[in-house]
Scaffold this motif. Structure first.
Motif, PDB file in Angstrom:
ATOM      1  N   LYS A 178      -2.798  -3.363   7.391  1.00 26.22           N
ATOM      2  CA  LYS A 178      -2.859  -4.338   6.302  1.00 26.22           C
ATOM      3  C   LYS A 178      -4.083  -4.106   5.417  1.00 26.22           C
ATOM      4  N   ILE A 179      -5.184  -3.732   6.027  1.00 26.74           N
ATOM      5  CA  ILE A 179      -6.404  -3.477   5.243  1.00 26.74           C
ATOM      6  C   ILE A 179      -6.168  -2.326   4.273  1.00 26.74           C
ATOM      7  N   PHE A 180      -5.614  -1.229   4.785  1.00 29.54           N
ATOM      8  CA  PHE A 180      -5.381  -0.068   3.930  1.00 29.54           C
ATOM      9  C   PHE A 180      -4.304  -0.340   2.886  1.00 29.54           C
ATOM     10  N   SER A 181      -3.250  -1.046   3.287  1.00 29.21           N
ATOM     11  CA  SER A 181      -2.181  -1.338   2.321  1.00 29.21           C
ATOM     12  C   SER A 181      -2.669  -2.294   1.237  1.00 29.21           C
ATOM     13  N   THR A 182      -3.587  -3.209   1.578  1.00 29.70           N
ATOM     14  CA  THR A 182      -4.164  -4.112   0.582  1.00 29.70           C
ATOM     15  C   THR A 182      -4.971  -3.340  -0.458  1.00 29.70           C
ATOM     16  N   ILE A 183      -5.794  -2.414   0.013  1.00 25.46           N
ATOM     17  CA  ILE A 183      -6.588  -1.599  -0.910  1.00 25.46           C
ATOM     18  C   ILE A 183      -5.674  -0.753  -1.787  1.00 25.46           C
ATOM     19  N   GLY A 184      -4.649  -0.162  -1.177  1.00 29.97           N
ATOM     20  CA  GLY A 184      -3.710   0.645  -1.948  1.00 29.97           C
ATOM     21  C   GLY A 184      -2.973  -0.169  -2.982  1.00 29.97           C
ATOM     22  N   ALA A 185      -2.594  -1.398  -2.624  1.00 25.59           N
ATOM     23  CA  ALA A 185      -1.897  -2.265  -3.574  1.00 25.59           C
ATOM     24  C   ALA A 185      -2.798  -2.637  -4.748  1.00 25.59           C
ATOM     25  N   MET A 186      -4.080  -2.821  -4.494  1.00 25.09           N
ATOM     26  CA  MET A 186      -5.028  -3.104  -5.588  1.00 25.09           C
ATOM     27  C   MET A 186      -5.105  -1.927  -6.538  1.00 25.09           C
ATOM     28  N   ALA A 187      -5.107  -0.718  -5.993  1.00 24.55           N
ATOM     29  CA  ALA A 187      -5.108   0.468  -6.847  1.00 24.55           C
ATOM     30  C   ALA A 187      -3.825   0.552  -7.657  1.00 24.55           C
ATOM     31  N   SER A 188      -2.690   0.197  -7.041  1.00 20.45           N
ATOM     32  CA  SER A 188      -1.410   0.220  -7.749  1.00 20.45           C
ATOM     33  C   SER A 188      -1.392  -0.799  -8.882  1.00 20.45           C
ATOM     34  N   ALA A 219       9.820  16.826  -6.024  1.00 18.68           N
ATOM     35  CA  ALA A 219      10.889  17.023  -5.045  1.00 18.68           C
ATOM     36  C   ALA A 219      10.343  17.201  -3.633  1.00 18.68           C
ATOM     37  N   ILE A 220       9.170  17.826  -3.511  1.00 22.13           N
ATOM     38  CA  ILE A 220       8.576  18.046  -2.191  1.00 22.13           C
ATOM     39  C   ILE A 220       8.078  16.749  -1.571  1.00 22.13           C
ATOM     40  N   LEU A 221       7.401  15.905  -2.368  1.00 17.86           N
ATOM     41  CA  LEU A 221       6.751  14.702  -1.835  1.00 17.86           C
ATOM     42  C   LEU A 221       7.193  13.457  -2.609  1.00 17.86           C
ATOM     43  N   PRO A 222       8.400  12.984  -2.373  1.00 16.74           N
ATOM     44  CA  PRO A 222       8.909  11.841  -3.154  1.00 16.74           C
ATOM     45  C   PRO A 222       8.474  10.487  -2.608  1.00 16.74           C
ATOM     46  N   PHE A 223       7.168  10.301  -2.401  1.00 13.34           N
ATOM     47  CA  PHE A 223       6.649   9.029  -1.885  1.00 13.34           C
ATOM     48  C   PHE A 223       6.000   8.284  -3.041  1.00 13.34           C
ATOM     49  N   ILE A 224       6.758   7.563  -3.808  1.00  6.71           N
ATOM     50  CA  ILE A 224       6.304   7.034  -5.097  1.00  6.71           C
ATOM     51  C   ILE A 224       5.169   6.018  -4.957  1.00  6.71           C
ATOM     52  N   GLY A 225       5.246   5.119  -3.963  1.00  3.16           N
ATOM     53  CA  GLY A 225       4.178   4.138  -3.797  1.00  3.16           C
ATOM     54  C   GLY A 225       2.849   4.797  -3.506  1.00  3.16           C
ATOM     55  N   ASP A 226       2.881   5.885  -2.738  1.00  3.92           N
ATOM     56  CA  ASP A 226       1.659   6.604  -2.418  1.00  3.92           C
ATOM     57  C   ASP A 226       1.041   7.226  -3.660  1.00  3.92           C
ATOM     58  N   PHE A 227       1.880   7.744  -4.541  1.00  2.00           N
ATOM     59  CA  PHE A 227       1.370   8.358  -5.764  1.00  2.00           C
ATOM     60  C   PHE A 227       0.689   7.334  -6.654  1.00  2.00           C
ATOM     61  N   MET A 228       1.250   6.123  -6.741  1.00  2.00           N
ATOM     62  CA  MET A 228       0.621   5.086  -7.544  1.00  2.00           C
ATOM     63  C   MET A 228      -0.756   4.740  -6.988  1.00  2.00           C
ATOM     64  N   SER A 229      -0.849   4.605  -5.672  1.00  3.88           N
ATOM     65  CA  SER A 229      -2.119   4.246  -5.051  1.00  3.88           C
ATOM     66  C   SER A 229      -3.162   5.337  -5.230  1.00  3.88           C
ATOM     67  N   LEU A 230      -2.793   6.570  -4.931  1.00  2.00           N
ATOM     68  CA  LEU A 230      -3.752   7.663  -5.006  1.00  2.00           C
ATOM     69  C   LEU A 230      -4.164   7.960  -6.442  1.00  2.00           C
ATOM     70  N   THR A 231      -3.206   7.878  -7.369  1.00  3.25           N
ATOM     71  CA  THR A 231      -3.532   8.104  -8.778  1.00  3.25           C
ATOM     72  C   THR A 231      -4.503   7.043  -9.280  1.00  3.25           C
ATOM     73  N   GLY A 232      -4.250   5.788  -8.917  1.00  2.00           N
ATOM     74  CA  GLY A 232      -5.165   4.729  -9.315  1.00  2.00           C
ATOM     75  C   GLY A 232      -6.564   4.956  -8.784  1.00  2.00           C
ATOM     76  N   ALA A 233      -6.655   5.512  -7.579  1.00  2.00           N
ATOM     77  CA  ALA A 233      -7.953   5.691  -6.934  1.00  2.00           C
ATOM     78  C   ALA A 233      -8.760   6.839  -7.521  1.00  2.00           C
TER      79      ALA A 233
END
Length: 443
Positions: A222-232, A363-377
């Motif tokens: 939950k801690i990590f997902s909260t931080i990721g959601a803030m970045a998103s 096509a290799i890494l279709p994890f869209i939520g992860d891309f939003m979080s990492l891009t924001g960061a």
């Protein structure tokens, strides 16, 4: 400052930010100073109301819940408007107009900042475009699933189809200002999938039993997902290319750009709020990362919404790819008629290669939520908040009060810490998802 296409290519100007360095900046091969503030506002609104909005119920609201999700989106809206206004106000500094983000950073700081800003910006834009291709592929796959039970076609195939379509659009649309009529179509497409997703979600929610709004996951998760959601949530409202969009605006450029930003952050954010909140209300913690996968309703309505999402994504991707196109066209002197053989063949080869690489990664890494979080960061936080506040302090240091300087430094320190935390959370999300999905996964 107006620059015609016939006056570019071999013309260079020297920017001297201080006595320690000078940077050679080429004039652009693309049109500048041609567009109204309303067109710029629609470009900005197209970005925030792209098919990415269909993921915010799952990417922002589910990890944060009702209270945290609503507060995060509202605060992200306010701080994003503030940071973008800062960047817009220093578009003209030192008696010069800076039409690229890296030009502005280079003028204020020097050569190293010029290169670093360029790298951050293109990482940001590349990852955004990867996400767009994943979304476009998901939209096409959703249509396919509606009408067949065989499911022989997997998500990577649809991502490839989306990539090919984006190549055709990139070839036919030479620069950002050429989007004029397409922005109207983009708005229409956005309205279709936004209205359909809201109406069908609301209908599902009114017919469903009570939903589970508990935040899923372990305490650490939950801690990590909260931080990721803030970045998103921050990612939702920022382009990372404001100076490039501002470069297309007519004089008075600062005043007109501020109008465009106020349009974006008032009228423009309402559809995003509606989709995120209604989607979460209807499905709770089961809300999908692509909302149209959760809704039920007539096949033709869902098909229409998914096709609209696909087409709007093609247009939106072109906006975020345009700085790369501008750099390449300027670097190789692509000027004059867009239909000239050299210009047309250059766009086919170079833009086609860029989009082929983007498609391959999607096509290799279709994890869209992860891309939003990492891009924001790793890029949106530094470009939009850290750099914006610091550039403003440096550019306006003789005009700011001590309290104002302290305020901006608080922002710089806070968002620097948040960027580091969000980057760690984003990497963790990708590692976790990589354990569950193989490359070229069919999500």
């Amino acid at each position: 400052m107006e620059v015609s296409n016939d006056d570019i290519a071999d013309t260079y100007r020297k920017l001297h930010a201080n006595e320690h360095f000078s940077i050679e900046i080429p004039e652009t091969a693309h049109q500048i100073s041609q567009d109204s503030w309303l067109q710029a506002g629609f470009v900005l609104t197209t970005g925030i109301n792209s098919a990415y909005v269909l993921g915010y119920s799952g990417a922002v609201m589910v990890p944060l819940g009702w209270v945290g999700g609503v507060i995060a989106l509202i605060v992200a809206t306010a701080v994003s408007l503030y940071a973008n206004v800062l960047v817009a106000r220093i578009h003209e500094v030192g008696g010069k107009r800076h039409i690229r983000y890296r030009d502005l950073a280079g003028f204020i700081y020097g050569k190293r900042a010029y290169a670093l800003t360029w790298a951050l910006q293109y990482v940001n834009l590349f990852m955004i475009n990867v996400g767009y291709l994943i979304l476009a592929g998901q939209a096409l796959k959703a249509v396919y699933v509606i009408y067949t039970d065989e499911h022989d076609m997997k998500l990577p195939y649809f991502i490839i189809i989306a990539g090919f379509t984006c190549v055709l659009f990139a070839i036919a649309t030479p620069h950002l200002s050429a989007l004029r009529v397409w922005l109207g179509f983009s708005t229409l497409f956005s309205l279709i999938y936004i209205v359909v997703s809201i109406v069908l979600s609301a209908r599902d929610g009114s017919r469903s039993p009570s939903r589970d709004y508990d935040i899923p996951g372990t305490k650490v998760g939950k801690i990590f997902s909260t931080i990721g959601a803030m970045a998103s949530s921050v990612f939702a409202f920022n382009t990372g290319m404001l100076p490039e969009i501002q470069a297309t605006v007519r004089e008075p450029v600062v005043k007109n750009m501020l109008k465009g930003l106020y349009f974006q952050f008032t009228v423009g954010v309402l559809p995003l709020y509606a989709v995120a909140f209604v989607g979460y209300w209807a499905y709770g913690s089961d809300a999908s990362s692509y909302l149209l996968n959760s809704v039920s309703g007539p096949h033709w309505v869902k098909t229409l919404a998914n096709i609209a999402a696909f087409l709007q994504t093609v247009i939106a991707l072109h906006i975020f790819a345009s700085p790369m196109y501008e750099y390449l066209d300027t670097r190789y002197g692509i000027k004059g008629s867009a239909l000239a053989f050299r210009n047309l063949s250059f766009r086919i080869g170079v833009r086609g290669t860029y989009l082929a690489l983007t498609t391959f990664v999607a096509a290799i890494l279709p994890f869209i939520g992860d891309f939003m979080s990492l891009t924001g960061a790793i890029s949106t936080f530094p470009l939009t908040f850290i750099l914006a506040n610091h550039m403003y302090v440096v550019a306006k240091k003789n005009e700011l009060s001590s309290i104002s300087k302290i305020w901006h430094w608080i922002n710089i320190i806070f968002f620097s810490c948040l960027a580091v935390a969000a980057a760690i959370a984003g990497v963790r999300l990708i590692v976790v998802d990589s354990k569950h999905y193989n490359i070229f996964a069919d999500l």
